[in-house]
Design an enzyme around this catalytic site. Structure first.
Site, PDB file in Angstrom:
ATOM      1  N   HIS A 111       0.801  -1.220   0.000  1.00 36.91           N
ATOM      2  CA  HIS A 111       0.000   0.000   0.000  1.00 36.91           C
ATOM      3  C   HIS A 111       0.832   1.268   0.000  1.00 36.91           C
ATOM      4  CE1 HIS A 111      -3.598  -2.444   1.081  1.00 36.91           C
ATOM      5  NE2 HIS A 111      -3.957  -1.729   0.037  1.00 36.91           N
ATOM      6  N   GLU A 162      -7.341 -13.495 -11.936  1.00 37.40           N
ATOM      7  CA  GLU A 162      -6.270 -13.205 -10.975  1.00 37.40           C
ATOM      8  C   GLU A 162      -5.839 -14.455 -10.219  1.00 37.40           C
ATOM      9  OE1 GLU A 162      -7.653 -10.088  -8.364  1.00 37.40           O
ATOM     10  OE2 GLU A 162      -9.643 -10.950  -8.214  1.00 37.40           O
ATOM     11  N   ASP A 167      -2.776  -9.904  -8.009  1.00 35.95           N
ATOM     12  CA  ASP A 167      -3.011 -11.216  -7.415  1.00 35.95           C
ATOM     13  C   ASP A 167      -2.502 -12.330  -8.322  1.00 35.95           C
ATOM     14  OD1 ASP A 167      -4.131 -10.972  -4.818  1.00 35.95           O
ATOM     15  OD2 ASP A 167      -5.884 -10.046  -5.728  1.00 35.95           O
ATOM     16  N   CYS A 189      -6.084  -4.717 -15.251  1.00 31.80           N
ATOM     17  CA  CYS A 189      -6.350  -3.650 -14.275  1.00 31.80           C
ATOM     18  C   CYS A 189      -5.412  -3.702 -13.076  1.00 31.80           C
ATOM     19  CB  CYS A 189      -7.803  -3.693 -13.822  1.00 31.80           C
ATOM     20  SG  CYS A 189      -8.222  -5.215 -12.961  1.00 31.80           S
TER      21      CYS A 189
HETATM   22  C1  PEP Z   1      -5.312  -7.275  -8.827  1.00 33.74           C
HETATM   23  O1  PEP Z   1      -5.246  -8.270  -8.078  1.00 33.74           O
HETATM   24  O2  PEP Z   1      -4.499  -7.059  -9.748  1.00 33.74           O
HETATM   25  C2  PEP Z   1      -6.370  -6.276  -8.630  1.00 33.74           C
HETATM   26  C3  PEP Z   1      -6.566  -5.319  -9.494  1.00 33.74           C
HETATM   27  O3  PEP Z   1      -7.100  -6.381  -7.499  1.00 33.74           O
HETATM   28  P1  PEP Z   1      -6.623  -5.865  -6.053  1.00 33.74           P
HETATM   29  O4  PEP Z   1      -5.284  -5.201  -6.194  1.00 33.74           O
HETATM   30  O5  PEP Z   1      -7.687  -4.945  -5.576  1.00 33.74           O
HETATM   31  O6  PEP Z   1      -6.575  -7.152  -5.277  1.00 33.74           O
HETATM   32 MG    MG Z   2      -6.961  -8.734  -6.786  1.00 34.73          MG
END
Ligand code: PEP
Ligand code: MG
Length: 950
Positions: A577, A813, A837, A884
């Site tokens: 984060h 993912e 992920d 994404c």
């Molecule tokens: C990911 O896992 O790439 C994703 C976009 O979801 P998050 O980062 O919210 O787990």
């Molecule tokens: Mg994710």
């Protein structure tokens, strides 16, 4: 998780002997699908090793490690035997609790039962219980232990009369959560009882939640009913929990030692007299528990029996729990510790017996208390910390490789911030002086926070508003004042109160509360620094490169981007984060650079490349020049990109790709269009859920989704359904703790278990859509049936709420989803690849791992292969694919993803313009050649090197 429920209980059973009783239990466990046939052998073998009789008419038969594989589901079944069953040695069992568990889950059951086991006459009550409800009540409703700790003792209070003192006692009980707010009024009506020596006793059973005893003394002489008032006990009474304490108190008074209570200068001294805590000067010893299944019934029994050979008090506690010790001689108390393998036990014994008892008990624990134990690993099973002592500072002119976490080139003098320790006296000068110091320190920190609130944007500012609220919390202030009144210094009182509050929050095992505990410690440290007159390290005058072991998101949020040119951390990974916040603030960052960076001298010139993850230490002048020229070039490129942010992203040879934005809250929508995004490619709806104290209802959610769709003004919205669980539970959704939360109940697995929540969310989304383009996707889909169940729900609701432009898809993912892409592509409308992920699951590296996440690079050829498979499968069925995850915004990855022929990239709003510009520079044929070659590489580093060459 083992819990007791009435459905698990069969009343009125009969068995002529233990063997029959075990058979009945095994049959029941098999019939209910908890275990396979053959588990009976495990129950029998276990009894042959040693009786599972616990006491109070209860036995807990369970299997052996050899029969663990026969367990399908963890659970218990309870059989009541009103006529009793002889369990050997004349011990009669009225309740047999059969346990099906693969590991040490039954420790939890033992903890549940210990309240019951502390009762008297339970066996008879279990025998006579006429219904499952009554039996359950007996097991669960037994009196709880009496609360009595330092929080409940306040000495030398500025009270003028009896009523005021009683009110203070009631407040302590209320704060300790023993009583409701009306208890103070109830206590005023109770009849006070003189105990002699000016000590008084007040008690009530009304408005009591759990039994507790408070003890308060007045600072100045007070009289009551023509007698002195030296101290007052206030009891929140429930059952017989206070019995033992009352007996000890009587002994103290009979022996004429009452003054040890009312003349005590610390709560610890009072606790010692009352026996709540072992005296500080009793000898103690510590040992790590190595038993595979912790301190369960059998080893606990051995330990208690051994302790009983010594005449005197011996206590034990689990060091990390922070809870007071319990008597080693009490089996039920030992079980209530719930001690697990690897935890450290502290044994404390009366001086008269300590020399004999402690070595004997330690040796017995070391030898496994009757069980074979496997030695604990020498290295603690915790993530490796950077060993600063052993590392060497990087030499001038050297390059340190880390992970590029936020792009950009930065240079400036190093400003190394390390954790520091504080020295302060334990005793204060005077109450008034200490109080004054504390008020000043809190006011200074609060004013600093106000500056930060004003300087930060809304989301980041909120962190500091919360910190201000923490500082102003009256419960904290009251507790600190009590300690000051007892003569502690401001710093000592402050540290103790903050630490106790933070530990209490952590003990609730709730991820969000644990974060609050970190915040509390953070703000606590700032006040402590003020109290100790320690200036936070002064910042260099010119923009500097901040070097830290690890930065929390709130540390990053605290930074002023105008002063902090760049960030280098020893630990951390690119999807942590703090890295995401650094990117959002536009501060170049390299994370996971290793412990050596912490040894760099303050002021050493550092040059960092947040793109390539490289830190140059005291670089030669020409290299610095080159880098700065590159930075200027990048700056110009970004400016040009910004100017063209509304233009479509089309490659030089005319291939168009959509560039969308990722957002978390509906308020984020304002920036999205302004930054050039052509739609929202990922709305992380869990942030909307986290912003509420309970699950938002359909109308509340609908309003949020409408706001996003309105803001998009006809552009597409891709919404991800709720992705919580695992490591990020919602405070209002208790989820059983899991050993591997990332591999546990999260994402769609969780929402399918709570169909009402999913249905409410889908209903709100469909209602908000009207004629606008809505795309719904499900997170963490790894199996065909998960997708089908989720889709079926959408289809059912769609009959009820028609939507003109809807597509339904999944996030890819989990590697199995990518491998199943050919099958899934027949049914979904689209895929969106969550590379964060997908990378962690493909490479088996926790995305937040302090040292390994450095290697969790989405450009790894294994991850690229999964992306390639997904795209090919989708295109074969005429479906589109987006990316994404954070990889989509990585400038080195854009051309590779283009080459893999993804159709959409969804990135943080502030990266939209840059990603669009990168697409415009690319040529799709070259990108395809690059991607094919990338797939042939053997590491992420090789792929990055290849990209550099192209
Ligand atoms: C990911 O896992 O790439 C994703 C976009 O979801 P998050 O980062 O919210 O787990
Ligand atoms: Mg994710």
């Amino acid at each position: 998780m083992l819990e007791l429920a009435k459905e698990q209980i069969a009343m009125g059973q009969t068995a002529p002997d233990k063997a029959h009783a075990l058979r009945l239990l095994a049959d029941r466990l098999v019939a209910d699908g908890l275990v396979a046939e053959g588990y009976l052998q495990g129950l029998q073998d276990r009894e042959a090793q040693g009786s599972t009789f616990l006491g109070q008419g209860i036995a807990i038969p369970h299997g052996t490690p050899q029969t663990r594989d026969l367990v399908y589901t963890t659970g218990v079944r309870l059989l009541q035997f009103p006529e009793g069953v002889d369990w050997g040695d004349g011990q009669i069992v009225y309740l047999a609790i059969g346990i099906a568990a693969r590991s040490d889950e039954h420790l939890r059951l033992l903890q549940l039962l210990t309240r019951a086991l502390g009762e008297t006459d339970l066996a008879e009550a279990l025998r006579r219980a006429g219904s499952a409800e009554a039996l359950l009540k007996l097991l669960q409703g037994a009196p709880q232990a009496l609360a009595l700790d330092a929080q409940l003792i306040a000495l030398n209070l500025p009270a003028e009369d009896f009523d005021e003192l009683a009110w203070r006692g009631a407040r302590l009980l209320q704060r300790a959560n023993c009583v409701d707010s009306g208890f103070a009024a109830v206590l005023q009506q109770a009849e006070p009882l003189p105990l002699g020596e000016g000590l008084w006793w007040l008690h009530s059973e009304r408005q009591v939640r759990q039994p507790g005893l408070a003890f308060v003394t007045p600072a100045q002489p007070v009289r009551y009913r023509d007698q002195p008032l030296t101290g007052l006990f206030c009891l929140a009474s429930l059952g017989a929990a206070h019995q033992a304490l009352l007996e000890r108190l009587c002994e103290v008074l009979i022996e004429g030692r009452g003054q040890m209570l009312y003349q005590a200068t610390s709560s610890r001294a009072v606790l010692e007299v009352l026996g709540g805590e072992a005296p500080a000067d009793w000898p103690s010893a510590r040992i790590l528990l190595a038993n595979a299944h912790g301190l369960h019934a059998r080893p606990a029994k051995v330990l208690a029996q051994l302790a009983k050979r010594f005449e005197g008090d011996i206590r034990v506690r689990v060091v990390e729990s922070g809870q007071p010790g319990v008597s080693v001689k009490s089996l039920s108390k030992l079980l209530s510790l719930g001690a697990r393998r690897g935890q450290e036990l502290e044994l404390v014994a009366e001086p008269a017996i300590a020399a004999d008892a402690l070595p004997a008990l330690l040796a017995a624990i070391e030898q496994g208390l009757g069980e074979e134990v496997e030695a604990l690993p020498l290295v603690p099973e915790t993530p490796a910390q950077p060993t600063v002592e052993k590392a060497k500072a990087p030499a001038a002119g050297s390059r340190v490789q880390g992970v590029g976490a936020a792009p950009g080139i930065a240079c400036g003098p190093a400003h190394v911030v390390t954790e520091r320790t504080y020295d302060y006296p334990l005793r204060g000068e005077s109450y008034d002086q200490e109080r004054h110091k504390l008020t000043q320190a809190v006011a200074t920190v609060s004013a600093d926070l106000q500056v930060l609130v004003q300087r930060s944007d809304a989301a980041i500012g909120e962190i500091f508003v919360t910190h201000q609220e923490m500082l102003a919390d009256p419960a904290l202030t009251d507790d600190v004042e009590q300690r000051l009144a007892q003569g502690e210094s401001a710093a000592a009182a402050w540290v103790a109160v903050i630490e106790s509050a933070a530990s209490q929050q952590e003990a609730l095992h709730d991820a969000l509360l644990a974060e609050r505990a970190a915040d509390l410690r953070d703000v606590g440290r700032r006040v402590l620094a003020q109290l100790c007159g320690v200036q936070t390290q002064s910042e260099p005058d010119q923009p500097y490169v901040l070097v830290m072991s690890e930065v929390g998101p709130s540390d990053v949020a605290r930074l002023d981007p105008a002063r902090v040119a760049g960030i280098v951390t020893a630990q951390g990974g690119a999807t942590a984060h703090s890295a995401i916040v650094a990117r959002a603030l536009g501060i170049p960052a390299v994370v996971g650079a290793g412990a050596s960076v912490l040894l760099v001298e303050n002021g050493t010139p550092l040059l960092l490349d947040g793109q390539r993850g490289v830190v140059n230490v005291a670089p030669p002048a020409d290299e610095l020049q080159r880098a700065l020229a590159e930075r200027d070039l990048r700056e110009q490129r970004l400016q040009a990109a910004w100017a063209n942010r509304f233009d479509p992203a089309v490659t030089r040879d005319g291939h168009a790709i959509e560039v969308f934005a990722n957002i978390g809250e509906s308020s984020g929508i304002a920036k999205v269009v302004e930054q050039g995004a052509e739609g929202v490619g990922l709305l992380r709806t869990e942030l909307i859920f986290m912003a509420h104290s309970q699950a938002p209802d359909v109308a509340t959610q609908e309003a949020e989704y409408r706001r996003v769709l309105d803001g998009l003004d006809g552009r597409p919205l891709v919404v991800r359904t709720l992705d919580v669980g695992g490591d990020k539970p919602l405070p209002y959704w208790p989820i059983a703790a899991e050993e591997n939360p990332f591999l546990g109940v999260r994402g769609v697995r969780l929402t399918l278990q709570r169909p009402q929540v999913m249905e409410d969310q889908l209903r709100a989304l469909l209602r908000a859509a009207d004629q606008r383009p809505l795309r719904i996707m499900f997170p963490m889909v790894g199996q065909m049936h998960e997708w089908r169940e989720a889709r079926a729900m959408v289809e059912r609701l769609r009959m009820e709420i028609p939507v003109a432009d809807l597509q339904v898809g999944i996030m890819v993912e989990v590697p199995s989803a990518a491998l199943l892409a050919p099958q899934l592509a027949r049914e979904v409308d689209f895929f969106s690849i969550g590379t964060n992920d997908l990378t962690q699951y493909t490479l088996a590296i926790d995305r937040g791992h302090p040292s390994l996440s450095v290697q969790a690079d989405g450009l790894h050829p294994a991850v690229l292969s999964l992306i390639d498979m997904t795209v090919r499968a989708a295109h074969a069925h005429g479906k589109w694919v987006g990316v994404c995850g954070e990889l989509a915004a990585d400038p080195q990855a854009v051309a590779v993803l283009l080459g893999l022929e993804v159709d959409e990239l969804s990135v943080a709003s502030r990266s939209v313009a840059e990603v669009k510009a990168l697409v415009r520079q690319a040529d799709s044929r070259t990108a395809r050649a690059l991607a094919r070659e990338a797939l042939q590489q053997d590491s992420a580093a090789a792929v990055r090197a290849l990209v550099e060459r192209y």
